[in-house]
Design an enzyme around this catalytic site. Structure first.
Site, PDB file in Angstrom:
ATOM      1  NE  ARG A 182      -2.677  -0.566   3.522  1.00 39.07           N
ATOM      2  CZ  ARG A 182      -3.553  -0.386   4.494  1.00 39.07           C
ATOM      3  NH1 ARG A 182      -4.839  -0.612   4.279  1.00 39.07           N
ATOM      4  NH2 ARG A 182      -3.171   0.009   5.683  1.00 39.07           N
ATOM      5  CG  ASP A 183       4.088   4.068   1.352  1.00 36.72           C
ATOM      6  OD1 ASP A 183       3.818   4.917   0.469  1.00 36.72           O
ATOM      7  OD2 ASP A 183       4.845   4.306   2.314  1.00 36.72           O
ATOM      8  CG  LEU A 184       4.390  -1.253  -3.644  1.00 35.01           C
ATOM      9  CD1 LEU A 184       3.733  -2.163  -4.685  1.00 35.01           C
ATOM     10  CD2 LEU A 184       5.727  -1.844  -3.191  1.00 35.01           C
TER      11      LEU A 184
END
Length: 206
Positions: A75-77
């Site tokens: 969720r934070d690539l």
């Protein structure tokens, strides 16, 4: 985050080798120890060649796939969360700080932490920008689509008319359709299973 990175021994996921805690302004803060890396994907982004881009993206896919198989989505690539080891060219996925095992909704996590977190929206899926919207592994697929396009064009797709791979590297134009399928506005239209097969067995058009 620490437990996951200790338990899973995958070459493309950050490995925690030790943990501990320290006092900062009378607050007990946990920390973990990892290998020292040479830089991030951002470090490499400006100079990589198309063939290198595919090899790098393949490593990123392997790391994300391993996390998804463990029922964890990042969720934070973004390039800053993909670390690079110069000695052997390995890329690893790092910073699972707001992965799906965190209890808060992602909007709350971004809103209540350091202001720098707001910059993450550049690589966030549309559903991550809506308070209370469900966020799952499809958000990672969206971010991967943005990264794939950026590896070739050096630009992050935003809205219509973005720079496409066919416009910068014609031999790799077959990837444009893959990017389009990964960055659909509706998360139900993301197609994660197409990515590994399409890149492993490309079929360039005439």
């Amino acid at each position: 985050e620490i437990t996951f990175c200790q338990k899973h021994d995958h070459p493309n996921i950050i490995k925690v080798v030790d943990t501990g805690s320290t006092q900062i302004k009378n607050v007990k803060c946990p920390f973990y120890v990892m290998r020292r890396y040479s830089g991030t994907l951002r470090t490499l982004m400006r100079e990589i060649r198309p063939d290198d881009a595919l090899r790098m993206f393949s490593q990123i896919l392997d790391g994300v796939e391993a996390a998804h198989l463990a029922n964890v989505w990042h969720r934070d690539l973004k390039p800053e969360n993909i670390l690079w080891y110069e000695r052997d060219g390995t890329l690893v996925i790092a910073d699972f700080g707001i992965a799906h095992f965190e209890e808060e909704e992602i909007y709350t996590a971004v809103e209540t932490k350091a202001a720098a977190r707001m910059a993450n929206f550049l690589y966030s899926a549309p559903e991550q920008r809506v308070r209370g919207a469900p966020v799952d592994r499809r958000a990672d697929v969206f971010s991967l689509g943005l990264l794939l396009n950026e590896l070739f064009t050096k630009e992050v797709p935003q809205g219509a008319g973005f720079t496409r791979i066919s416009g910068t590297h014609a031999a790799y134009r077959y990837i444009d359709d893959l990017v389009d399928s990964m960055i659909q506005q509706n998360p139900n239209n993301h197609h994660p299973h197409h990515a590994p097969r399409s890149l492993a067995n490309p079929a360039p058009r005439d």
